[in-house]
Design a protein around this motif. Structure first.
Motif, PDB file in Angstrom:
ATOM      1  N   MET A 193       0.830  -1.203   0.000  1.00 34.82           N
ATOM      2  CA  MET A 193       0.000   0.000   0.000  1.00 34.82           C
ATOM      3  C   MET A 193       0.869   1.260   0.000  1.00 34.82           C
ATOM      4  SD  MET A 193      -2.849  -1.376   2.705  1.00 34.82           S
ATOM      5  CE  MET A 193      -3.725   0.174   2.898  1.00 34.82           C
ATOM      6  N   ARG A 194       1.965   1.215   0.740  1.00 35.71           N
ATOM      7  CA  ARG A 194       2.891   2.363   0.753  1.00 35.71           C
ATOM      8  C   ARG A 194       3.495   2.583  -0.628  1.00 35.71           C
ATOM      9  NH1 ARG A 194       5.993   3.137   6.430  1.00 35.71           N
ATOM     10  NH2 ARG A 194       4.381   2.373   7.837  1.00 35.71           N
ATOM     11  N   VAL A 195       3.844   1.476  -1.291  1.00 32.31           N
ATOM     12  CA  VAL A 195       4.405   1.592  -2.631  1.00 32.31           C
ATOM     13  C   VAL A 195       3.375   2.187  -3.589  1.00 32.31           C
ATOM     14  CG1 VAL A 195       5.298   0.289  -4.600  1.00 32.31           C
ATOM     15  CG2 VAL A 195       6.069  -0.261  -2.298  1.00 32.31           C
ATOM     16  N   ARG A 196       2.122   1.765  -3.473  1.00 33.57           N
ATOM     17  CA  ARG A 196       1.061   2.335  -4.316  1.00 33.57           C
ATOM     18  C   ARG A 196       0.971   3.844  -4.137  1.00 33.57           C
ATOM     19  NH1 ARG A 196      -3.964  -0.976  -5.688  1.00 33.57           N
ATOM     20  NH2 ARG A 196      -3.270  -3.137  -5.777  1.00 33.57           N
ATOM     21  N   LEU A 197       0.993   4.276  -2.880  1.00 31.38           N
ATOM     22  CA  LEU A 197       0.883   5.706  -2.599  1.00 31.38           C
ATOM     23  C   LEU A 197       2.086   6.465  -3.166  1.00 31.38           C
ATOM     24  CD1 LEU A 197      -0.755   7.919  -1.141  1.00 31.38           C
ATOM     25  CD2 LEU A 197       0.676   7.506   0.868  1.00 31.38           C
ATOM     26  N   ALA A 198       3.267   5.944  -2.916  1.00 33.70           N
ATOM     27  CA  ALA A 198       4.474   6.613  -3.395  1.00 33.70           C
ATOM     28  C   ALA A 198       4.514   6.665  -4.914  1.00 33.70           C
ATOM     29  CB  ALA A 198       5.705   5.898  -2.857  1.00 33.70           C
ATOM     30  N   LEU A 199       4.115   5.577  -5.568  1.00 32.54           N
ATOM     31  CA  LEU A 199       4.093   5.550  -7.026  1.00 32.54           C
ATOM     32  C   LEU A 199       3.095   6.565  -7.585  1.00 32.54           C
ATOM     33  CD1 LEU A 199       4.381   1.806  -8.093  1.00 32.54           C
ATOM     34  CD2 LEU A 199       5.807   3.706  -8.852  1.00 32.54           C
ATOM     35  N   GLY A 200       1.960   6.689  -6.909  1.00 36.52           N
ATOM     36  CA  GLY A 200       0.968   7.655  -7.358  1.00 36.52           C
ATOM     37  C   GLY A 200       1.528   9.066  -7.385  1.00 36.52           C
ATOM     38  N   VAL A 201       2.295   9.411  -6.350  1.00 35.17           N
ATOM     39  CA  VAL A 201       2.887  10.746  -6.287  1.00 35.17           C
ATOM     40  C   VAL A 201       3.997  10.904  -7.314  1.00 35.17           C
ATOM     41  CG1 VAL A 201       4.085  12.410  -4.833  1.00 35.17           C
ATOM     42  CG2 VAL A 201       2.303  10.964  -3.843  1.00 35.17           C
ATOM     43  N   VAL A 202       4.908   9.940  -7.341  1.00 42.25           N
ATOM     44  CA  VAL A 202       6.064  10.016  -8.234  1.00 42.25           C
ATOM     45  C   VAL A 202       5.644  10.160  -9.688  1.00 42.25           C
ATOM     46  CG1 VAL A 202       7.953   8.634  -9.185  1.00 42.25           C
ATOM     47  CG2 VAL A 202       7.667   8.820  -6.715  1.00 42.25           C
ATOM     48  N   THR A 203       4.638   9.394 -10.100  1.00 41.11           N
ATOM     49  CA  THR A 203       4.241   9.407 -11.505  1.00 41.11           C
ATOM     50  C   THR A 203       3.339  10.584 -11.857  1.00 41.11           C
ATOM     51  OG1 THR A 203       2.433   7.875 -10.971  1.00 41.11           O
ATOM     52  CG2 THR A 203       4.489   6.928 -11.796  1.00 41.11           C
ATOM     53  N   SER A 204       3.063  11.463 -10.904  1.00 35.61           N
ATOM     54  CA  SER A 204       2.244  12.646 -11.199  1.00 35.61           C
ATOM     55  C   SER A 204       3.092  13.864 -11.553  1.00 35.61           C
ATOM     56  CB  SER A 204       1.357  12.989  -9.988  1.00 35.61           C
ATOM     57  OG  SER A 204       2.137  13.550  -8.936  1.00 35.61           O
ATOM     58  N   ILE A 205       4.415  13.783 -11.354  1.00 32.49           N
ATOM     59  CA  ILE A 205       5.269  14.940 -11.589  1.00 32.49           C
ATOM     60  C   ILE A 205       5.690  15.015 -13.054  1.00 32.49           C
ATOM     61  CG2 ILE A 205       6.123  14.891  -9.222  1.00 32.49           C
ATOM     62  CD1 ILE A 205       8.656  13.598 -10.201  1.00 32.49           C
ATOM     63  N   GLU A 206       6.192  16.177 -13.454  1.00 32.09           N
ATOM     64  CA  GLU A 206       6.640  16.381 -14.830  1.00 32.09           C
ATOM     65  C   GLU A 206       8.067  16.931 -14.818  1.00 32.09           C
ATOM     66  OE1 GLU A 206       3.869  18.675 -17.041  1.00 32.09           O
ATOM     67  OE2 GLU A 206       2.181  17.361 -16.599  1.00 32.09           O
ATOM     68  N   PRO A 207       9.037  16.065 -14.667  1.00 30.02           N
ATOM     69  CA  PRO A 207      10.430  16.507 -14.552  1.00 30.02           C
ATOM     70  C   PRO A 207      11.064  16.756 -15.918  1.00 30.02           C
ATOM     71  CG  PRO A 207      10.343  14.145 -14.376  1.00 30.02           C
ATOM     72  CD  PRO A 207       8.912  14.608 -14.522  1.00 30.02           C
ATOM     73  N   GLU A 208      12.102  17.595 -15.954  1.00 34.92           N
ATOM     74  CA  GLU A 208      12.916  17.738 -17.155  1.00 34.92           C
ATOM     75  C   GLU A 208      13.966  16.633 -17.200  1.00 34.92           C
ATOM     76  OE1 GLU A 208      12.753  22.529 -18.019  1.00 34.92           O
ATOM     77  OE2 GLU A 208      14.350  21.766 -16.738  1.00 34.92           O
ATOM     78  N   ILE A 209      14.495  16.287 -16.030  1.00 33.33           N
ATOM     79  CA  ILE A 209      15.451  15.187 -15.911  1.00 33.33           C
ATOM     80  C   ILE A 209      14.969  14.275 -14.787  1.00 33.33           C
ATOM     81  CG2 ILE A 209      17.825  14.526 -15.398  1.00 33.33           C
ATOM     82  CD1 ILE A 209      18.710  17.237 -16.484  1.00 33.33           C
ATOM     83  N   LEU A 210      14.684  13.037 -15.110  1.00 29.63           N
ATOM     84  CA  LEU A 210      14.180  12.073 -14.133  1.00 29.63           C
ATOM     85  C   LEU A 210      15.269  11.065 -13.808  1.00 29.63           C
ATOM     86  CD1 LEU A 210      11.822  10.845 -12.496  1.00 29.63           C
ATOM     87  CD2 LEU A 210      11.186   9.579 -14.566  1.00 29.63           C
TER      88      LEU A 210
END
Length: 269
Positions: free
Chosen positions: A157-174
């Motif tokens: 469940m923690r991984v799900r939450l963290a993935l949800g946040v991480v994949t919502s960003i729009e970085p220039e360099i990831l």
């Protein structure tokens, strides 16, 4: 224009209290960098040595190698967490370092609050994260658990939450260090698609991973990092084959063909 340029970049870690016995043991280890001494006769671990990288927008680079080979150290060099001991490193563009999905989370507050906290850690604003809240909540499928303290969550469940946040960003360099193996297969597939969309939005991706599936889907080239040095660079299947053997290389080639078919005809998914 986003870019990454390193010229003979090295990262050394001094070990001021090293004893001869422990030093000998470390030198016999198969993991980690090379052990030596600097100009002041201090024992150092050469975590990275003579790293030369020249990346431009559109580059998607996978890092392969055993644990302790230097992959995570390289990501931290590119993020600016580590400065090169020798040589130079120049990174142009807004960097989003994603090394540990759990970093920046508070076990005593709710999932909703942790979405904000994690977003701030990744360089977002409170306003930006509030605007993404519903999308993240829908992706995680955590429902009412989002109102509960993070300490009540399972690892998955923690991984799900963290993935949800991480994949919502729009970085220039990831800069991404994989740590997402604790979720079920169906959600992993969903996460892979969302990660792929995020990668398309980024200018440059550098991704350290032990998953050939992820490497084939997210990267177009790869580097084999071994004892702090780049041992081989090239296409993903070529580097994986050099590192893991012919079977792994053939598996990656089959994956690449499958993903090319899916990209050409989305209905095939």
């Amino acid at each position: 224009m986003v870019s990454i340029d390193t010229y003979n970049a090295c990262v050394d870690f001094p070990i001021f209290d090293a004893k001869s016995r422990s030093l000998k043991k470390a030198m016999l280890s198969s993991a980690g960098g090379v052990i030596g001494k600097n100009a002041n006769n201090t024992v150092v671990v050469e975590a990275l040595k003579d790293i030369n990288l020249h990346l431009r927008e559109g580059d998607r680079v996978g890092l392969v190698g055993h644990n302790g080979a230097g992959k995570s150290t390289l990501l931290r060099l590119l993020s600016g967490i580590y400065e090169p001991t020798r040589g130079t490193s120049h990174v142009r563009g807004r960097v989003a370092p994603v090394f540990d999905l759990g970093v920046g989370m508070d076990p005593e507050v709710s999932g909703y609050d942790n979405i904000i906290i994690r977003g701030l850690f990744l360089g977002q604003t409170i306003k930006q994260m509030k605007a993404k809240m519903d999308d993240i909540a829908e992706f995680t499928e955590l429902g009412d658990y989002l109102a509960m303290p993070l300490r009540t969550y399972s690892t998955g469940m923690r991984v799900r939450l963290a993935l949800g946040v991480v994949t919502s960003i729009e970085p220039e360099i990831l800069l991404l260090d994989e740590g997402i193996g604790a979720v079920d297969a169906a959600f992993m597939n969903k996460a892979r698609i969302r990660l792929q969309d995020m990668v398309k939005r980024s200018g440059i991706l550098v991704f350290a991973s032990h998953s050939n599936d992820f490497l084939a889907q997210l990267c177009n080239t790869a580097l084999w990092v071994d004892h702090g040095q780049i041992r081989q660079a090239g296409l993903v299947d070529e580097v994986v084959e050099a590192y893991e053997g012919p079977g792994a290389g053939e598996y990656v080639r089959e994956l690449l063909k499958r993903f090319e078919t899916q990209d050409a005809d989305p209905r095939s998914t």
